[in-house]
Write a protein that holds these residues in place. Sequence first.
Motif, PDB file in Angstrom:
ATOM      1  N   ALA A   1       0.823  -1.215   0.000  1.00 42.46           N
ATOM      2  CA  ALA A   1       0.000   0.000   0.000  1.00 42.46           C
ATOM      3  C   ALA A   1       0.850   1.255   0.000  1.00 42.46           C
ATOM      4  O   ALA A   1       0.452   2.307  -0.525  1.00 42.46           O
ATOM      5  CB  ALA A   1      -0.938   0.001   1.211  1.00 42.46           C
TER       6      ALA A   1
ATOM      7  N   PHE B   1       1.476   3.283  -3.421  1.00 45.47           N
ATOM      8  CA  PHE B   1       0.551   4.220  -4.057  1.00 45.47           C
ATOM      9  C   PHE B   1      -0.148   5.161  -3.076  1.00 45.47           C
ATOM     10  O   PHE B   1      -0.770   6.135  -3.500  1.00 45.47           O
ATOM     11  CB  PHE B   1      -0.500   3.460  -4.879  1.00 45.47           C
ATOM     12  CG  PHE B   1      -1.149   2.304  -4.170  1.00 45.47           C
ATOM     13  CD1 PHE B   1      -2.242   2.491  -3.339  1.00 45.47           C
ATOM     14  CD2 PHE B   1      -0.662   1.019  -4.343  1.00 45.47           C
ATOM     15  CE1 PHE B   1      -2.833   1.420  -2.692  1.00 45.47           C
ATOM     16  CE2 PHE B   1      -1.259  -0.057  -3.697  1.00 45.47           C
ATOM     17  CZ  PHE B   1      -2.351   0.144  -2.871  1.00 45.47           C
ATOM     18  N   LEU B   2      -0.058   4.907  -1.764  1.00 45.41           N
ATOM     19  CA  LEU B   2      -0.705   5.782  -0.788  1.00 45.41           C
ATOM     20  C   LEU B   2       0.230   6.836  -0.213  1.00 45.41           C
ATOM     21  O   LEU B   2      -0.219   7.876   0.278  1.00 45.41           O
ATOM     22  CB  LEU B   2      -1.280   4.949   0.364  1.00 45.41           C
ATOM     23  CG  LEU B   2      -2.475   4.053   0.062  1.00 45.41           C
ATOM     24  CD1 LEU B   2      -2.899   3.314   1.322  1.00 45.41           C
ATOM     25  CD2 LEU B   2      -3.632   4.859  -0.495  1.00 45.41           C
TER      26      LEU B   2
ATOM     27  N   ALA C   1      -7.720   4.906  -4.619  1.00 42.39           N
ATOM     28  CA  ALA C   1      -6.807   3.757  -4.655  1.00 42.39           C
ATOM     29  C   ALA C   1      -7.584   2.451  -4.786  1.00 42.39           C
ATOM     30  O   ALA C   1      -7.167   1.539  -5.517  1.00 42.39           O
ATOM     31  CB  ALA C   1      -5.945   3.738  -3.396  1.00 42.39           C
TER      32      ALA C   1
ATOM     33  N   THR D   1      -2.054   8.413  -7.972  1.00 39.15           N
ATOM     34  CA  THR D   1      -2.417   7.376  -6.998  1.00 39.15           C
ATOM     35  C   THR D   1      -3.230   6.277  -7.662  1.00 39.15           C
ATOM     36  O   THR D   1      -2.992   5.081  -7.449  1.00 39.15           O
ATOM     37  CB  THR D   1      -3.220   7.997  -5.840  1.00 39.15           C
ATOM     38  OG1 THR D   1      -2.432   8.998  -5.195  1.00 39.15           O
ATOM     39  CG2 THR D   1      -3.631   6.939  -4.832  1.00 39.15           C
TER      40      THR D   1
ATOM     41  N   ALA E   1      -1.936   2.366  -8.185  1.00 43.77           N
ATOM     42  CA  ALA E   1      -2.767   1.307  -7.620  1.00 43.77           C
ATOM     43  C   ALA E   1      -3.227   0.344  -8.716  1.00 43.77           C
ATOM     44  O   ALA E   1      -3.257  -0.875  -8.523  1.00 43.77           O
ATOM     45  CB  ALA E   1      -3.976   1.914  -6.906  1.00 43.77           C
TER      46      ALA E   1
END
Length: 748
Positions: A28, A31-32, A50, A260, A264
């Motif tokens: 995670a 992309f976070l 996401a 993002t 994802a």
Amino acid sequence: METFYLLIVIFLFLLAVFDLVVGVSNDAVNFLNSALGAKAAPFRIIMIVAGIGILMGASMSNGMMDIARHGIYQPQYFYFSEIMCILLAVMLTDVVLLDVFNSLGMPTSTTVSMVFELLGGTFALSLIKIMADNSYGLGDLINTDKALSVILAIFVSVAIAFFFGSVVQYLSRILFTFNYKKKSKYFAGIFCGLACTAILYFLMVSGLKGSSFMTPENKAWLDNNTSGLVVGSLIGFTLLMQVLYWLKINVYKVVVLLGTFALAFAFAGNDLVNFIGVPLAGFSSYTDIISQPGANPDSYLMSSLSGSAHTPWYFLIISGIIMVVALFTSKKAQSVVKTSLDLSRQEEGEEAFGTSPVARVIVRVSSNFSSWLTGIIPERTKRWINARFNQNEAILAEGASFDLIRASVNLVLGGFLIAMGTSLKLPLSTTYVAFMVAMGTSLADRAWGRESAVYRITGVLSVIGGWFITAGAAFFICFFVALIIYYGGTPAIILLISLAIFLLIRSQLRFNKKQNKEKGNPTIVKLMSTHDTNEALTLLRKHTRDELSEILNTAAETFDHTVSAFLSESYRGLRKTMNHIDDEKVHLKQVKRIGTLGVTHLDNNTAIEKGLYYYQGNDFISEIIYSIGRICEPCLEHTDNNFNPLHDEQKAEFSHIASEVTQLLISSRELIENNQYDEKFIELIQKANIIINNLSQLKRAELKRIQSQQGSLKVSMVYLTMIQETQNVVAYTSNLLKVSRKFQEEKN
């Protein structure tokens, strides 16, 4: 036998569910990190964007499932039973290994873990086959090219991502400065147009080309028209972003959210094989052997795995849903993201890592090089560059770790490098690229100052070291697990499954305990980011109350455990308590550093007026812990050497007064925690004085025993040390209460 292997396949899919959860929790951060770090949108919006990217990426993915089918082993040389042994060993190892990294809050590569687990399991079975039949060679059974390419990718992706992250962010900051809104009217359109074009290119190369709906004709059309699409997108996005900017829309947030989604999407599409590729290979193997009635699992070669995978769509949809649910519910995902944000945030604050000799050498060498470089740059140029990096003008959302410019660079550059690696057939790890780009941009942004650089570098080195540990641990653990399954059969499988379940449950319990212990950190984040001196004083007071009460609680527990363990001659209890004291000493250094940074947020008059009391309080609470350590250490040595214990009279008199000291520490903790310095404050001070006088009487009584040559001299020495240091504990507690009241008072 057919039922037995069906149960194994079912269990592989159950493990896949766990693997999807722990895998998403770790990946995670890819992309976070940028969107959450820059506070580009409310948390829920970021997670929804996401989540949509993950669901779409998983649904359209072909999953690159071939790597689990024939990417490492040569299936035409392995029997069905051997393939199932390898696959079960891989899944058991993977789910536990990734969960360990999640619990530690350390990002790692799911691709590397799966490849090296396959390599370890295959190597174990290959050795068995070679010993049974000399006609085989390792080159016949193992596809070493894939493993070597992954190892090469580790070095390449780390170096390239960090270098380009530093360079691109440095140029971006020179262009925009920290007050990027001033320059946006000139550069917002072209910057965001370039960013969106790069993201689109990333989606085409790393996302759409690998999608299940892409036919060979579509791929060929995309290859032939890529240049035209890129140029057209650049023009279109530039005009669109400029118009949106004129309409007062924050186009940088649009770029961050789009990036993002793209990362994802690509993560779910390309990394899905890391989670369900192995179970699907097992399912395909099972369906193949049951289609051949009478086939013997121990002699049926799995040549069918040499062909390309055709993943049923419902497996992809279900996997995507599980990943989205895991993303929204996993606390460990937030822990992994926090590690990356802590190492890249612009403001100083609580550091998650300590220091290391290697980091200190790197900082020293870099500092010397920087001084030399600064000396040869013209003064006028230095002033101009420093003006572009004026962090006092930084535009940060409340609680943000960095601004939207850096978040955009993180996402765009990370996606572009991954796309380039994909187009060059280089298996770059999305984790490595995303993390190292973030570290490079934070370095270029001067987020690693002299006060924090050694901590940040130690953290980065720890994460990188963990990546190499991942490869080694995955290989060797899976190697031995495969051997145990092969020779142990069903009992070994049951035992290993039970062990994996136990480790996962214990890991979750420990993580929950760790999370509960770390509550209160939002106060520190607010304290480090506020520029209001009144708010800073209020937050510093609250932070001080929380920390002092927690440390006093630890002091009460360790003092009580030390006395109890020594009186009962428990070496193990004393050793455990000494370890807790050592951990608390490390924590005290962190508390002092955070408090000192907090004092710098106060105005001069308040800092002078209250700062003295704050520093005195830190000294007194430190001395309480160190005094308890000076009690525990000789008691531990005395017990370790099997010297005579305290005699009954000494035990009785000290046990009584030790319980009073413990109660004093607990009562002091409650007073400081509740911040109510009423008549109980006077009672505690008086109680402390009485305890000190009683300890003095014990000391005189013991000296009389020594003079009369009663008892053991070694016992008397350790007993006198206990009395003296207990007096110090009480005296420092009394002084702590006094200065804490002064610090918490609104008026003197």
